[in-house]
Design an enzyme around this catalytic site. Structure first.
Site, PDB file in Angstrom:
ATOM      1  N   SER A   9       0.832  -1.199   0.000  1.00 19.94           N
ATOM      2  CA  SER A   9       0.000   0.000   0.000  1.00 19.94           C
ATOM      3  C   SER A   9       0.865   1.246   0.000  1.00 19.94           C
ATOM      4  O   SER A   9       1.654   1.465   0.925  1.00 19.94           O
ATOM      5  CB  SER A   9      -0.896   0.005   1.248  1.00 19.94           C
ATOM      6  OG  SER A   9      -1.440   1.300   1.392  1.00 19.94           O
ATOM      7  N   HIS A  34      -1.097  -1.288  -4.285  1.00 15.10           N
ATOM      8  CA  HIS A  34      -2.384  -1.017  -3.644  1.00 15.10           C
ATOM      9  C   HIS A  34      -2.525   0.489  -3.419  1.00 15.10           C
ATOM     10  O   HIS A  34      -1.679   1.127  -2.789  1.00 15.10           O
ATOM     11  CB  HIS A  34      -2.427  -1.767  -2.309  1.00 15.10           C
ATOM     12  CG  HIS A  34      -3.749  -1.738  -1.615  1.00 15.10           C
ATOM     13  ND1 HIS A  34      -4.794  -2.561  -1.935  1.00 15.10           N
ATOM     14  CD2 HIS A  34      -4.192  -0.971  -0.587  1.00 15.10           C
ATOM     15  CE1 HIS A  34      -5.828  -2.332  -1.142  1.00 15.10           C
ATOM     16  NE2 HIS A  34      -5.492  -1.355  -0.306  1.00 15.10           N
ATOM     17  N   ASP A  36      -4.875   3.337  -1.854  1.00 17.45           N
ATOM     18  CA  ASP A  36      -5.964   3.586  -0.900  1.00 17.45           C
ATOM     19  C   ASP A  36      -6.583   4.948  -1.154  1.00 17.45           C
ATOM     20  O   ASP A  36      -5.974   5.985  -0.882  1.00 17.45           O
ATOM     21  CB  ASP A  36      -5.418   3.516   0.535  1.00 17.45           C
ATOM     22  CG  ASP A  36      -5.186   2.087   0.976  1.00 17.45           C
ATOM     23  OD1 ASP A  36      -6.104   1.266   0.833  1.00 17.45           O
ATOM     24  OD2 ASP A  36      -4.071   1.778   1.456  1.00 17.45           O
ATOM     25  N   MET A  38      -9.381   7.561  -0.182  1.00 14.74           N
ATOM     26  CA  MET A  38     -10.262   7.919   0.947  1.00 14.74           C
ATOM     27  C   MET A  38     -10.849   9.307   0.702  1.00 14.74           C
ATOM     28  O   MET A  38     -10.146  10.203   0.234  1.00 14.74           O
ATOM     29  CB  MET A  38      -9.461   7.938   2.252  1.00 14.74           C
ATOM     30  CG  MET A  38      -8.718   6.640   2.543  1.00 14.74           C
ATOM     31  SD  MET A  38      -7.981   6.665   4.180  1.00 14.74           S
ATOM     32  CE  MET A  38      -6.971   5.178   4.114  1.00 14.74           C
ATOM     33  N   HIS A  67      -8.341   0.570  -3.993  1.00 16.37           N
ATOM     34  CA  HIS A  67      -9.261   0.302  -2.888  1.00 16.37           C
ATOM     35  C   HIS A  67     -10.032   1.590  -2.613  1.00 16.37           C
ATOM     36  O   HIS A  67      -9.490   2.546  -2.054  1.00 16.37           O
ATOM     37  CB  HIS A  67      -8.426  -0.141  -1.668  1.00 16.37           C
ATOM     38  CG  HIS A  67      -9.213  -0.425  -0.434  1.00 16.37           C
ATOM     39  ND1 HIS A  67      -8.610  -0.661   0.789  1.00 16.37           N
ATOM     40  CD2 HIS A  67     -10.538  -0.524  -0.214  1.00 16.37           C
ATOM     41  CE1 HIS A  67      -9.534  -0.887   1.693  1.00 16.37           C
ATOM     42  NE2 HIS A  67     -10.721  -0.809   1.112  1.00 16.37           N
ATOM     43  N   MET A  69     -12.308   3.650  -0.650  1.00 16.22           N
ATOM     44  CA  MET A  69     -12.973   3.861   0.645  1.00 16.22           C
ATOM     45  C   MET A  69     -13.737   5.173   0.532  1.00 16.22           C
ATOM     46  O   MET A  69     -13.397   6.191   1.154  1.00 16.22           O
ATOM     47  CB  MET A  69     -11.931   3.894   1.759  1.00 16.22           C
ATOM     48  CG  MET A  69     -11.405   2.490   2.077  1.00 16.22           C
ATOM     49  SD  MET A  69      -9.894   2.518   3.045  1.00 16.22           S
ATOM     50  CE  MET A  69      -8.711   2.732   1.732  1.00 16.22           C
ATOM     51  N   MET A 140     -11.280  -6.646   5.417  1.00 19.98           N
ATOM     52  CA  MET A 140     -10.537  -5.654   6.200  1.00 19.98           C
ATOM     53  C   MET A 140     -10.268  -6.216   7.598  1.00 19.98           C
ATOM     54  O   MET A 140     -11.199  -6.657   8.273  1.00 19.98           O
ATOM     55  CB  MET A 140     -11.347  -4.361   6.350  1.00 19.98           C
ATOM     56  CG  MET A 140     -11.514  -3.518   5.105  1.00 19.98           C
ATOM     57  SD  MET A 140      -9.987  -2.944   4.346  1.00 19.98           S
ATOM     58  CE  MET A 140      -9.209  -2.039   5.677  1.00 19.98           C
ATOM     59  N   GLY A 145      -9.277   3.497   7.099  1.00 21.39           N
ATOM     60  CA  GLY A 145      -9.068   4.926   7.330  1.00 21.39           C
ATOM     61  C   GLY A 145      -7.639   5.308   7.634  1.00 21.39           C
ATOM     62  O   GLY A 145      -7.233   6.432   7.376  1.00 21.39           O
ATOM     63  N   PHE A 146      -6.870   4.375   8.173  1.00 22.70           N
ATOM     64  CA  PHE A 146      -5.504   4.706   8.583  1.00 22.70           C
ATOM     65  C   PHE A 146      -4.586   3.506   8.366  1.00 22.70           C
ATOM     66  O   PHE A 146      -5.011   2.367   8.569  1.00 22.70           O
ATOM     67  CB  PHE A 146      -5.447   5.074  10.080  1.00 22.70           C
ATOM     68  CG  PHE A 146      -6.342   6.220  10.436  1.00 22.70           C
ATOM     69  CD1 PHE A 146      -5.885   7.530  10.350  1.00 22.70           C
ATOM     70  CD2 PHE A 146      -7.655   5.990  10.827  1.00 22.70           C
ATOM     71  CE1 PHE A 146      -6.730   8.593  10.661  1.00 22.70           C
ATOM     72  CE2 PHE A 146      -8.510   7.045  11.137  1.00 22.70           C
ATOM     73  CZ  PHE A 146      -8.043   8.361  11.054  1.00 22.70           C
ATOM     74  N   GLY A 147      -3.338   3.771   8.028  1.00 20.65           N
ATOM     75  CA  GLY A 147      -2.325   2.721   7.985  1.00 20.65           C
ATOM     76  C   GLY A 147      -1.761   2.507   9.386  1.00 20.65           C
ATOM     77  O   GLY A 147      -2.027   3.287  10.300  1.00 20.65           O
ATOM     78  N   GLY A 148      -0.997   1.441   9.542  1.00 17.79           N
ATOM     79  CA  GLY A 148      -0.244   1.227  10.781  1.00 17.79           C
ATOM     80  C   GLY A 148      -1.048   0.765  11.972  1.00 17.79           C
ATOM     81  O   GLY A 148      -0.581   0.872  13.113  1.00 17.79           O
ATOM     82  N   ASP A 175      -6.464  -7.003   4.180  1.00 18.88           N
ATOM     83  CA  ASP A 175      -5.867  -5.667   4.260  1.00 18.88           C
ATOM     84  C   ASP A 175      -5.965  -5.146   5.693  1.00 18.88           C
ATOM     85  O   ASP A 175      -7.064  -5.032   6.246  1.00 18.88           O
ATOM     86  CB  ASP A 175      -6.640  -4.753   3.294  1.00 18.88           C
ATOM     87  CG  ASP A 175      -6.081  -3.339   3.196  1.00 18.88           C
ATOM     88  OD1 ASP A 175      -5.027  -3.057   3.797  1.00 18.88           O
ATOM     89  OD2 ASP A 175      -6.716  -2.519   2.502  1.00 18.88           O
ATOM     90  N   GLY A 176      -4.801  -4.815   6.265  1.00 20.28           N
ATOM     91  CA  GLY A 176      -4.762  -4.182   7.582  1.00 20.28           C
ATOM     92  C   GLY A 176      -3.935  -4.965   8.584  1.00 20.28           C
ATOM     93  O   GLY A 176      -4.267  -6.102   8.902  1.00 20.28           O
ATOM     94  N   GLY A 197       1.154  -2.146   4.156  1.00 18.74           N
ATOM     95  CA  GLY A 197       1.682  -0.795   4.067  1.00 18.74           C
ATOM     96  C   GLY A 197       2.924  -0.643   4.913  1.00 18.74           C
ATOM     97  O   GLY A 197       4.058  -0.738   4.426  1.00 18.74           O
TER      98      GLY A 197
END
Ligand code: DX5
Ligand code: ZN
Length: 215
Positions: A9, A34, A36, A38, A67, A69, A140, A145-148, A175-176, A197
Site C-alpha cells: 500500500s 495497492h 488507498d 479515501m 481500494h 474507501m 478488512m 481509514g488509517f495505515g499502521g 488488508d490491515g 503498508g
C-alpha cells in the site's frame, strides 16, 4: 513459495517520492500496487484520487489495485478505470443494496476486475449473493481509514468463510495489520492476496519483507 499476490500500500510510501517508492517495491517483488482512496466521508481521512492513479500508471509496470474507501463509488469508477486502475474494490457498506449489482456490472464493463470489501464489523453472509459476480473479496482486518493499525484477529475467520463460499478463481485479499506472522495466519485461512503498508515500507530489507508475506 506460494502464489500469494502481495500488494504493497502506497499509503505508507513517501508521497513526495512516489515514483521512487513504487519502483522500490516493484524491484523487491511486489505483484500489485495497492492504492488507498479515501474521501473524508466514508472514512475520516482524505488521500488521493484518479489523477494520482493516472500518474502512477505512467510509471508502474504492475497492476494498480485501487481500494475505494469512498461514498457513491458509482460516480467515480469510470474516472478510475480511465486513469488505469486494473482492480477496483468498493465497500459493501458504502453502496445501497439495489445499487451493488449495477456497480459490479459497471466496473466489469469498463474492463476492470471488480472487488467487494467488508469492514471488520460486517457480517460475511451479508454479501453472499454478490460472491458469484466479483473477481475479488477484500477482508478488512482493521477499521479502514488509517495505515499502521494492529491486525484484528477476530476477523480471520471471515477469510475461511469466503474461501469456502467463493469460486476457486476469486481472489481473497486481506488488508490491515499484515506482517510475516499475520500473513501466515491469513494464508492458512485461505487468503490469496495480502495488502501491506507499514510492514513493507518500514522494512530494512524490503525484498525479505515481501518474500516473508508469500508464505
Ligand atoms: C487502511 C488501508 C490499508 C492500509 C494498510 O484503511 O485500506 O490498505 O494502508 O496499512 P498497514 O499494512 O500499515 O496496516
Ligand atoms: Zn487498503
Amino acid at each position: 513459495m506460494s502464489n500469494v499476490i502481495v500488494s504493497p500500500s502506497i499509503l505508507s510510501a513517501d508521497f513526495a517520492n512516489l515514483e521512487r517508492d513504487v519502483h522500490m517495491v516493484e524491484d523487491a517483488g511486489a505483484d500489485w500496487i495497492h492504492v488507498d482512496v479515501m474521501d473524508g466521508h466514508f472514512v475520516p481521512n482524505i488521500t488521493i484520487g484518479a489523477p494520482v492513479v493516472k500518474a502512477l500508471k505512467r510509471i508502474s509496470g504492475i497492476p494498480l489495485d485501487v481500494h475505494l474507501m469512498i461514498d457513491n463509488p458509482m460516480k467515480y469508477v469510470e474516472d478510475f478505470a480511465d486513469a488505469g486502475a486494473d482492480i477496483l474494490t468498493f465497500h459493501y457498506e458504502a453502496v445501497k443494496e439495489e445499487e451493488i449489482m449495477p456497480l459490479i456490472d459497471k466496473i466489469k464493463s469498463l474492463g476492470v476486475k471488480a472487488g467487494i470489501a467488508v469492514k471488520p464489523k460486517t457480517i460475511p453472509s451479508d454479501i453472499d449473493k454478490y460472491l458469484p459476480f466479483v473477481d475479488l473479496v477484500l477482508v478488512m482486518t482493521v477499521e479502514p481509514g488509517f495505515g499502521g493499525q494492529s491486525f484484528m484477529y477476530d476477523c480471520a475467520d471471515k477469510i475461511e468463510y469466503f474461501k469456502q463460499k467463493c469460486y476457486a478463481d476469486v481472489i481473497i485479499q486481506v488488508d490491515g495489520g499484515i506482517n510475516a506472522e499475520t500473513a501466515d495466519l491469513c494464508i492458512r485461512n485461505g487468503a490469496t492476496s495480502l495488502v501491506a503498508g507499514n510492514y513493507v515500507y518500514n522494512a530494512i530489507n524490503i525484498n525479505a519483507a515481501i518474500a516473508s508475506l508469500k508464505g
